[in-house]
Write a protein that holds these residues in place. Structure first.
Motif, mmCIF file in Angstrom:
data_model
loop_
_atom_site.group_PDB
_atom_site.id
_atom_site.type_symbol
_atom_site.label_atom_id
_atom_site.label_comp_id
_atom_site.label_asym_id
_atom_site.label_seq_id
_atom_site.Cartn_x
_atom_site.Cartn_y
_atom_site.Cartn_z
ATOM 1 N N SER A 155 0.937 -1.015 0.028
ATOM 2 C CA SER A 155 -0.139 0.240 -0.043
ATOM 3 C C SER A 155 0.879 1.308 -0.010
ATOM 4 O O SER A 155 0.459 2.231 -0.489
ATOM 5 C CB SER A 155 -0.793 -0.131 1.254
ATOM 6 O OG SER A 155 -0.180 0.062 2.315
ATOM 7 N N ILE A 156 1.984 1.268 0.551
ATOM 8 C CA ILE A 156 2.838 2.415 0.438
ATOM 9 C C ILE A 156 3.472 2.480 -0.848
ATOM 10 O O ILE A 156 3.377 3.665 -1.295
ATOM 11 C CB ILE A 156 4.233 2.080 1.266
ATOM 12 C CG1 ILE A 156 3.661 1.985 2.616
ATOM 13 C CG2 ILE A 156 5.345 2.858 1.247
ATOM 14 C CD1 ILE A 156 4.932 1.518 3.699
ATOM 15 N N GLU A 158 1.759 1.735 -3.512
ATOM 16 C CA GLU A 158 0.482 2.112 -4.413
ATOM 17 C C GLU A 158 0.006 3.567 -4.108
ATOM 18 O O GLU A 158 0.046 4.526 -5.037
ATOM 19 C CB GLU A 158 -0.537 1.440 -3.646
ATOM 20 C CG GLU A 158 -1.866 1.779 -4.597
ATOM 21 C CD GLU A 158 -3.222 1.191 -4.117
ATOM 22 O OE1 GLU A 158 -3.162 0.211 -3.346
ATOM 23 O OE2 GLU A 158 -4.358 1.462 -4.472
ATOM 24 N N ALA A 159 0.265 4.151 -2.835
ATOM 25 C CA ALA A 159 0.269 5.501 -2.493
ATOM 26 C C ALA A 159 1.189 6.158 -3.224
ATOM 27 O O ALA A 159 1.050 7.277 -3.813
ATOM 28 C CB ALA A 159 0.343 5.688 -0.840
ATOM 29 N N ALA A 160 2.360 5.819 -3.211
ATOM 30 C CA ALA A 160 3.504 6.700 -3.846
ATOM 31 C C ALA A 160 3.298 6.805 -5.310
ATOM 32 O O ALA A 160 3.463 8.063 -5.684
ATOM 33 C CB ALA A 160 4.999 5.843 -3.901
ATOM 34 N N ARG A 161 2.986 5.631 -5.990
ATOM 35 C CA ARG A 161 2.638 6.012 -7.230
ATOM 36 C C ARG A 161 1.287 6.674 -7.537
ATOM 37 O O ARG A 161 1.297 7.558 -8.452
ATOM 38 C CB ARG A 161 2.389 4.463 -7.968
ATOM 39 C CG ARG A 161 3.512 3.634 -8.065
ATOM 40 C CD ARG A 161 4.692 4.191 -8.934
ATOM 41 N NE ARG A 161 4.273 4.068 -10.649
ATOM 42 C CZ ARG A 161 4.376 4.784 -11.371
ATOM 43 N NH1 ARG A 161 5.340 6.052 -11.124
ATOM 44 N NH2 ARG A 161 4.118 4.635 -12.627
ATOM 45 N N GLY A 162 0.464 6.432 -6.662
ATOM 46 C CA GLY A 162 -0.919 7.121 -6.864
ATOM 47 C C GLY A 162 -0.711 8.649 -6.470
ATOM 48 O O GLY A 162 -1.612 9.533 -7.073
ATOM 49 N N MET A 163 0.259 9.167 -5.601
ATOM 50 C CA MET A 163 0.549 10.534 -5.450
ATOM 51 C C MET A 163 1.141 11.092 -6.816
ATOM 52 O O MET A 163 1.532 12.381 -6.587
ATOM 53 C CB MET A 163 1.424 10.696 -4.310
ATOM 54 C CG MET A 163 0.748 10.318 -2.927
ATOM 55 S SD MET A 163 -0.587 11.559 -2.578
ATOM 56 C CE MET A 163 -1.708 10.402 -1.831
ATOM 57 N N GLY A 164 1.704 10.297 -7.665
ATOM 58 C CA GLY A 164 2.254 11.019 -8.726
ATOM 59 C C GLY A 164 4.003 10.993 -8.626
ATOM 60 O O GLY A 164 4.586 11.618 -9.384
ATOM 61 N N MET A 165 4.460 10.074 -7.979
ATOM 62 C CA MET A 165 5.954 9.897 -7.959
ATOM 63 C C MET A 165 6.300 8.983 -9.081
ATOM 64 O O MET A 165 5.496 8.068 -9.474
ATOM 65 C CB MET A 165 6.318 9.167 -6.629
ATOM 66 C CG MET A 165 6.236 10.218 -5.513
ATOM 67 S SD MET A 165 6.658 8.913 -3.885
ATOM 68 C CE MET A 165 8.324 9.746 -3.812
ATOM 69 N N SER A 166 7.489 9.340 -9.784
ATOM 70 C CA SER A 166 7.802 8.585 -11.077
ATOM 71 C C SER A 166 8.570 7.306 -10.390
ATOM 72 O O SER A 166 8.757 7.189 -8.983
ATOM 73 C CB SER A 166 8.751 9.288 -11.954
ATOM 74 O OG SER A 166 9.878 9.355 -10.962
ATOM 75 N N GLN A 169 11.631 7.909 -8.626
ATOM 76 C CA GLN A 169 11.261 8.783 -7.216
ATOM 77 C C GLN A 169 11.097 7.620 -6.175
ATOM 78 O O GLN A 169 11.585 7.703 -5.220
ATOM 79 C CB GLN A 169 10.370 9.714 -7.417
ATOM 80 C CG GLN A 169 11.085 10.918 -8.206
ATOM 81 C CD GLN A 169 9.849 11.995 -8.651
ATOM 82 O OE1 GLN A 169 8.620 11.528 -8.649
ATOM 83 N NE2 GLN A 169 10.278 13.350 -8.590
#
Ligand SMILES: Nc1ncnc2c1ncn2[C@@H]1O[C@H](COP(=O)(O)OP(=O)(O)O)[C@@H](O)[C@H]1O
Ligand SMILES: [Mg+2]
Lengths: 253, 314
Positions: A155-156, A158-166, A169
């Motif tokens: 989930s960490i 998923e959140a990272a990708r979902g927030m728009g980190m490449s 990143q």
């Protein structure tokens, strides 16, 4: 920190580093002052005239030993961490099962065998031992890096990708920092094991702390063996307890 | 505004989302409700392209989402998930500032925005800014999750069972906070939940899904009045759905404004729900309540007849 914590901080730092510093001190004392212990070794090894290994001085042997281990460990870390990262990316996923299997099995492969295979290809000297240590030291690093990266709560990510980190990143700012303690533990195992294994280098002509041991075996001189073993043991303890200190410091943030 | 046109998602053989069409107006909170595995999360994640849709089109403000670069799109859309997904190695303040940092805001602007959000979500800066996620309670962590999603002031917020892991009291508190937040911020929100009561409390528009399809959509009252299928009816709690409707209407909407009689001793606040009023009637053995305002001044009267919506005899 509370008010009392501040003046004591320096004191505490010394206290915490006591163990690695003790091993280091013993190692250094032995390196320069082995000859002072002649009495003790004569008592152990009564048959020989010569009881202190003197074909090369211990400072040189220690230096060579360290150099081989450092070069091999550095390369193993670079290659191992990169490989584990590569097979956990989308493009390299296909190789993950293969690499994971090799990493978990490889440890059962004896380093002597690696060395025996490396010599015919690379000849005698420092190179085969570096290659053997690199290969042997690779395994715990790959295994731990994989475990560290795969152990991250999905989930960490998923959140990272979902927030728009490449993807880059996510790797640099999330995955590697979170996996770092496990990766460092792998490097610690690798380095510590390699310090002992490097002694085998003496059998293929790479002079290091393994020399007194091999020479002791060949000449039936227990004192030589003991001197080499003591040095290697203390070096391993110094490095291992340093890693342990660093790991504790990380855990405390 | 978010629009889905005949959107389908297949995972191999399995069809997770099956030709759904949906329109979420700007400033509207749309709740997707359905049993586990019916495709709610998949639908949500297609909107921020964490999952690519197989067929159909998804538009945001009239533009197909495939026209945007993935990361750019996601930085414009807030995303909140049940397990929070906070970064455990970052402080609360750093977690909240994530998207502004990705957008390369200046440090001063990020700091003041983080302060603003912590105040908005009831997280005092002195107490929480330097804490790590594992030092927070479930409710606090989810507040940080919402603050992080709101950080770059996105128009759209996607929330996937954000309060699903919380205890009932904390969950209700956060639902109320979300309602207040929404009344102020007017975000376009897609809110996934399997909890019908939560959906009824929060939604402007309610979408019931089953096996990858939309079974019915409309306002909560529309669904309560006319559930389209037995499935929707059972989702709404069968016979209980009258009580659910009573929870959606306030006393103020049904009362008879200040009449001559006003002799009832039992009282109820104007903003209470009909369900709460009914509970007071039960407790007080009264079929008539005096309605009061914030200053305890009587402003009207609510009879049992009126409460149940029968006004003929008044
Ligand atoms: N990444 C995936 N790969 C394969 N199947 C998936 C994936 N994500 C979801 N599914 C399947 O799609 C269906 C809908 O899942 P989901 O949207 O998560 O349901 P919900 O959120 O309503 O519980 C489920 O049957 C699930 O197994
Ligand atoms: Mg889901």
């Amino acid at each position: 920190m509370n008010e009392r914590g501040v003046p004591r901080r320096a004191n505490r730092a010394v206290h915490r580093w006591r163990l690695p510093l003790t091993w280091l001190a013993l190692l250094l004392v032995l390196t320069v002052g082995m000859a002072e212990l002649e009495g003790v070794f004569r008592w152990i090894e009564t048959d020989s005239r010569q009881v202190i290994y003197d074909r090369a001085d211990f400072v040189t042997l220690l230096g060579r030993h360290l150099l081989v281990v450092m070069v091999a460990s550095l390369l193993a870390t670079l290659v191992g961490v990169s490989a584990a990262i590569a097979v956990t990316r989308r493009a390299g996923r296909d190789f993950l099962p293969l690499v994971a299997q090799i990493a978990s099995m490889g440890q059962t492969f004896p380093p002597v065998a690696v060395l025996a295979l490396a010599v015919p290809v690379l000849g005698f000297g420092t190179l085969p031992i570096i290659v053997a240590l690199l290969l042997y030291g690779l395994l715990p690093i790959v295994r731990n890096t994989l475990a560290g990266l795969q152990g991250i709560d999905s989930s960490i990510l998923e959140a990272a990708r979902g927030m728009g980190m490449s993807r880059g990143q996510v790797l640099r700012q999330v995955e590697l920092p979170l996996a770092a303690p496990v990766i460092v533990a792998g490097i610690r195992t690798s380095v510590t094991v390699n310090i002992a294994t490097a002694a085998l280098g003496a059998t293929v002509g790479a002079s290091n702390l393994g020399d007194p041991i091999i020479s002791g075996i060949v000449n039936g001189n227990t004192a030589y063996i003991l001197q080499g073993a003591l040095m290697i043991g203390l070096l391993a303890l110094t490095v291992d307890s340093t890693f342990e200190r660093l790991a504790l410091r990380r855990a405390r943030r | 505004m978010i629009e889905l046109f005949d959107v389908t998602k297949r995972f191999g053989e399995e069809t997770a989302v099956d030709g759904i069409s949906l329109r979420v107006e700007s400033g509207e909170l749309c709740a997707l409700v359905g049993t586990s595995g019916c495709g709610k999360s998949t639908t949500l994640r297609m909107i921020n392209r964490l999952i690519e849709h197989s067929e159909g089109e998804i538009h945001i403000d009239g533009q197909p989402i495939r026209r945007f670069e993935e990361d750019t799109l996601r930085r414009r859309i807030g995303y909140v998930i049940q397990s929070t997904g906070l970064f455990p190695h970052w402080t609360v303040a750093r977690n909240i500032g994530l998207v502004p940092r990705l957008l390369k805001w200046s440090p001063e602007r990020i700091e003041s925005r983080v302060d603003e959000l912590m105040a908005l979500l009831g997280l005092p800066r002195e107490t929480f800014a330097d804490k790590y996620p594992d030092q927070l309670s479930g409710g606090q962590a989810q507040r940080v999750g919402v603050a992080r999603a709101l950080a770059a002031d996105p128009d759209i917020l996607l929330m996937d069972e954000p309060f699903g892991a919380l205890d009932p009291i904390t969950r209700e508190a956060l639902q109320d906070e979300l309602r207040e937040l929404q009344a102020r911020l007017h975000k376009t929100i897609v809110f996934v939940t399997h909890d019908m009561d939560e959906a009824l409390r929060l939604a402007d528009k309610l979408v019931v899904m089953d096996a990858g399809r939309i079974v019915q959509q409309g306002t909560p009252l529309e669904l309560l009045h006319e559930p389209a299928t037995p499935f929707v009816e059972s989702m709404l709690g069968g016979d209980d759905r009258g009580l659910k409707e009573a929870s959606l209407v306030t006393v103020g909407e049904r009362m008879l404004a200040l009449g001559p009689r006003l002799n009832a001793t039992a009282r109820v606040h104007r903003d209470a729900t009909l369900r709460q009023a009914l509970a007071v009637m039960f407790r007080e053995h009264a079929d008539r309540l005096t309605v009061i305002d914030d200053e305890d001044i009587p402003v009207g009267e609510l009879s049992l007849q009126r409460l149940v919506g029968n006004t003929r005899h008044e």
